[in-house]
Write an enzyme that holds these catalytic residues in place. Structure first.
Site, mmCIF file in Angstrom:
data_model
loop_
_atom_site.group_PDB
_atom_site.id
_atom_site.type_symbol
_atom_site.label_atom_id
_atom_site.label_comp_id
_atom_site.label_asym_id
_atom_site.label_seq_id
_atom_site.Cartn_x
_atom_site.Cartn_y
_atom_site.Cartn_z
ATOM 1 N N ASP A 1 0.874 -1.165 0.000
ATOM 2 C CA ASP A 1 0.000 0.000 0.000
ATOM 3 C C ASP A 1 0.920 1.226 0.000
ATOM 4 O O ASP A 1 2.152 1.120 0.136
ATOM 5 C CB ASP A 1 -0.949 -0.005 1.213
HETATM 6 C C1 NOJ Z 1 -3.923 4.000 0.180
HETATM 7 C C2 NOJ Z 1 -5.118 3.110 0.322
HETATM 8 O O1 NOJ Z 1 -5.068 2.416 1.544
HETATM 9 C C3 NOJ Z 1 -5.251 2.112 -0.803
HETATM 10 O O2 NOJ Z 1 -6.468 1.441 -0.662
HETATM 11 C C4 NOJ Z 1 -5.135 2.788 -2.133
HETATM 12 O O3 NOJ Z 1 -5.327 1.875 -3.167
HETATM 13 C C5 NOJ Z 1 -3.766 3.439 -2.230
HETATM 14 N N1 NOJ Z 1 -3.651 4.434 -1.170
HETATM 15 C C6 NOJ Z 1 -3.500 4.092 -3.572
HETATM 16 O O4 NOJ Z 1 -4.247 5.237 -3.700
#
Ligand code: NOJ
Length: 736
Positions: free
Chosen positions: A273
């Protein structure tokens, strides 16, 4: 016979073809890998947010993927830098959070789950893929499979709620819809199942927080949707921010290697993530970015999203022998394989005029509207207040009546509010609308306009109040400890009730709010999780009776946030409710210590929630009768044949979501009170009765037992067929 043979040949040919394709991909991956320098391999493992600003890095082979750009001109430009100006011409993988639609926004995922209609959800994901890929986005970070049992957590908006079975059905539908039948088709978008794992169990519903989940609970509750989506061919997986029992997921070898790769045979690609590798420093699990990089790659991460650690430190880590070349090669193999599978080498560019042509296509809007219709849940309908009489005069008020941006919900980056149809706009097609603006947004506390609205209501036959949450109040990093309606919304409902006119409340929100007291102040309540672009038309049709509600709650609705976490399928306790609960104000003075029954409940809110999982009314009534199963005793290989009659005993043609629940009465470990094991949407004409049949394999009663084996334990079970998780009569059976 002939047809069968022919089908067999076709099946064999396509299997052989798929195998040949895979072999072909593997060969191409190896050929390319053998030509790559260590720096180029590291570049593939690096994902950055943005486009043009990385052009030079892209030419130098230092970027494998980008996120957050959607302009096809920009996408083509940086793709040209990769394909035509980098040494090996490896295309970029362009990604985006396409969570519930790209331009045409569908209901937020918890609203999708409320439809209990996987086929429709798959169709919505396909629409999202068609629109997003037309811009050049070939990878979405969806579906979110995190089982969530605490509505304070803002990200309940993004998942399928509290139930593992529903989570499986919705997750698999989305994966299929995004990826289509052929990964290499230019309209196929790789899915990313996230967040692996346990992110939805954040302590206290506080986003990014710690979780303490046993291996058994992981396997029984949090893994199933991931495993099912891996089996369905999900091409990528994202690690989660949280730790599980002290180990951040991004550094968890057991999760990423033993479970995902070894046990499940996942052959796709793993991405972190956003900076979740770097965040292991703040977790106190890594000393610095170099250490975090070493930990995450060795744990089994292939691609880094935005920590910048890979590009900075991997070379030294390899040279120092802290990451092996084999580990790097395997990560790069997974990345290249994905790019070959998506056909990016053959089709790196996008037709720059396509995006605007496919956005908001009539069939996309129709699918979004149908989904919004099916996702709305009728929670209350005293005296058949709904539907309202077409052509009558209604007073429309409340902050969500005309909130084109907010009704799109969280993660709707690419939805454009000028395309949103709001309820205020749409209701005019069915009613004489008196628009009475009161609160301007959901947190607005000003009651100054209420008197004027009450006065205007005198001319109306009924009042429709649109309340809820602005989009920003749910989603990532938007947890709340108070999940009552914000601002003066409850006061607005009460003020409208005081007029004596029939009051319909429509809640448009990102989570199941605590709306018990608001329900007492209205005659009817429709609950719509942020319904997206076509939400206004969908709700107007429902209010006018052009459509009939069929949504069901995908999460338990609480009386008070203090009850969280509260979910229907909780483990059985030694002190269940035995009907003796004494509530706070019923307790006599100086009552004896043990006089209150000593069962598991709250003195103030009692034993039960406000509304159970799977709950939802209709304009008609449904009756279940002659519910039976075919045997009293089953073997492990058997199928339970469930039969029942469903009658539409009201005046509207309508659809019921019939649900099948099971309880395993005695287990080697404590088992859930009930578990959803199946559901079906059944549409009946007014007055019609249908004889229904559902087959449940006994193997679906398996769970991870005391010895951590996945087995059906022999013994006694109960089964219910009902319209929600709290209704129905138990049928007994045994497995031997
Ligand atoms: C953080 C989020 O937790 C995740 O779900 C998302 O896909 C990513 N950022 C990318 O934006």
């Amino acid at each position: 016979m002939r047809i069968k043979q022919l089908l067999l040949i076709v099946a064999m040919t396509s299997a052989t073809f798929a195998m040949a394709q895979n072999n072909d991909v593997d060969q191409r991956v190896e050929d390319l890998l053998s030509q790559m320098t260590l720096e180029e391999k590291i570049g593939q493992m690096n994902q950055l947010s943005g486009g043009y600003q990385y052009t030079e890095m892209i030419k130098a082979g230092q970027v494998g993927s980008v996120l957050n750009i959607v302009d096809p001109v920009e996408i083509n430009a940086i793709q040209r830098a990769a394909v035509e100006q980098s040494r090996l011409g490896i295309p970029l993988l362009v990604s985006r959070d396409v969570i519930h639609g790209f331009r045409t926004i569908f209901p937020i995922p918890i609203g999708l789950a409320a439809t209990f209609d996987p086929a429709l959800v798959e169709q919505g994901a396909r629409v999202a893929a068609i629109e997003a890929t037309a811009s050049g986005v070939r990878w979405t970070f969806s579906p979110m499979l995190d089982v969530a049992r605490d509505p304070r957590w803002g990200r309940v908006a993004e998942g399928s709620g509290e139930d593992p079975y529903l989570d499986v059905q919705m997750g698999v539908a989305m994966v299929k819809g995004y990826q289509g039948d052929n990964y290499a088709d230019p309209t196929s978008m790789a899915a990313c199942i996230k967040h692996f794992v346990g992110y939805g169990a954040a302590e206290g519903g506080r986003d990014y927080n710690t979780t303490m989940i046993s291996e058994r609970a992981l396997r029984n509750t949090y893994f199933p949707a991931f495993k099912a989506c891996v089996d369905a061919g999900a091409l990528t997986l994202m690690t989660s921010f949280n730790d599980v029992d002290g180990i951040p997921s991004t550094g968890n070898n057991w999760l990423l290697r033993d479970i995902l790769r070894e046990e499940w045979g996942f052959d796709g690609m793993v991405v972190t993530d956003w900076n979740s590798s770097g965040e292991m420093i703040a977790h106190g699990f890594a000393e610095d970015l170099k250490d975090a990089t070493k930990i995450s790659i060795n744990a089994g991460v292939d691609m880094d999203m935005m920590s910048w650690g890979y590009i900075q430190h991997v070379k030294a880590l390899v040279e120092e022998g802290k990451i092996s070349m084999d580990t790097i090669d395997n990560a790069v193999r997974n990345i290249l394989k994905l790019k070959f599978r998506l056909g990016l080498f053959e089709n790196p560019y996008v037709d720059e005029s396509l995006a605007r042509k496919v956005a908001y296509a009539p069939e996309h809007l129709a699918a979004a509207k149908q989904t919004a219709i099916e996702s709305a849940i009728l929670l209350q309908n005293n005296n058949s207040t709904l539907p309202l009489t077409k052509g009558s005069t209604i007073l429309v008020t409340g902050p969500m009546a005309d909130a084109p941006y907010d009704q799109l919900g969280t993660w709707a980056f690419d939805g454009e509010e000028q395309y949103t149809v709001t309820p205020l706009k749409a209701l005019g097609a069915h009613f004489n609308v008196i628009n009475a603006p009161t609160l301007t947004y959901s947190r607005d506390k000003s009651t100054a306009s209420f008197k004027a609205a009450q006065k205007a209501a005198k001319k109306a036959d009924a009042i429709v109040v649109f309340v809820g949450e602005e989009a920003i109040l749910s989603g990532e990093a938007h947890s709340l400890s108070d999940i009552n309606l914000q601002g003066a919304q409850s006061e607005l409902i009460a003020a409208m009730k005081a007029t004596g006119k029939p009051v319909v409340v429509v809640v448009i929100a990102g989570r199941p709010l605590t709306i018990e007291r608001d329900m007492q102040n209205c005659d009817a309540m429709l609950y719509s999780f942020h319904p997206g672009t076509m939400g206004g038309e969908a709700l107007a049709d429902l209010i006018a009776g052009v459509a009939v509600p069929s949504g069901k709650t995908p999460m338990t609705f609480l009386r008070d946030a203090g009850q969280a976490p509260f979910y229907y399928n909780h483990p059985m306790t030694g002190r269940p409710n035995n009907g003796t609960e004494t509530l706070l104000y019923d307790i006599p003075l100086k009552a004896g210590q043990t006089s209150l029954g000593c069962t598991s409940y709250y003195l103030d809110t009692g034993y039960g929630p406000h509304l159970p999982f799977g709950y939802g009314l209709s304009y008609t009534t449904f009756e279940y009768s002659n519910v039976k199963i075919d045997k009293a005793v089953y073997g492990a290989e058997d199928t339970i044949v469930i039969e029942y009659d469903l009658t539409n005993s009201g005046k509207y043609d309508a659809t019921e979501v019939a649900q099948i629940y099971v309880r395993d009465l005695v287990g080697s470990v404590v088992r859930p009170v009930k578990e959803l094991k199946g559901f079906e949407r059944i549409t009946l004409k007014a007055g019609e009765t249908k004889h229904c049949r559902y087959e449940l394999n006994v193997s679906e009663l398996a769970y991870w037992n005391r010895d951590m084996e996945y087995v059906v334990e022999p013994g006694k079970f109960q089964l219910w067929v009902a319209g929600d998780s709290a209704s129905g009569t138990a049928l007994d059976f045994e497995v031997r």
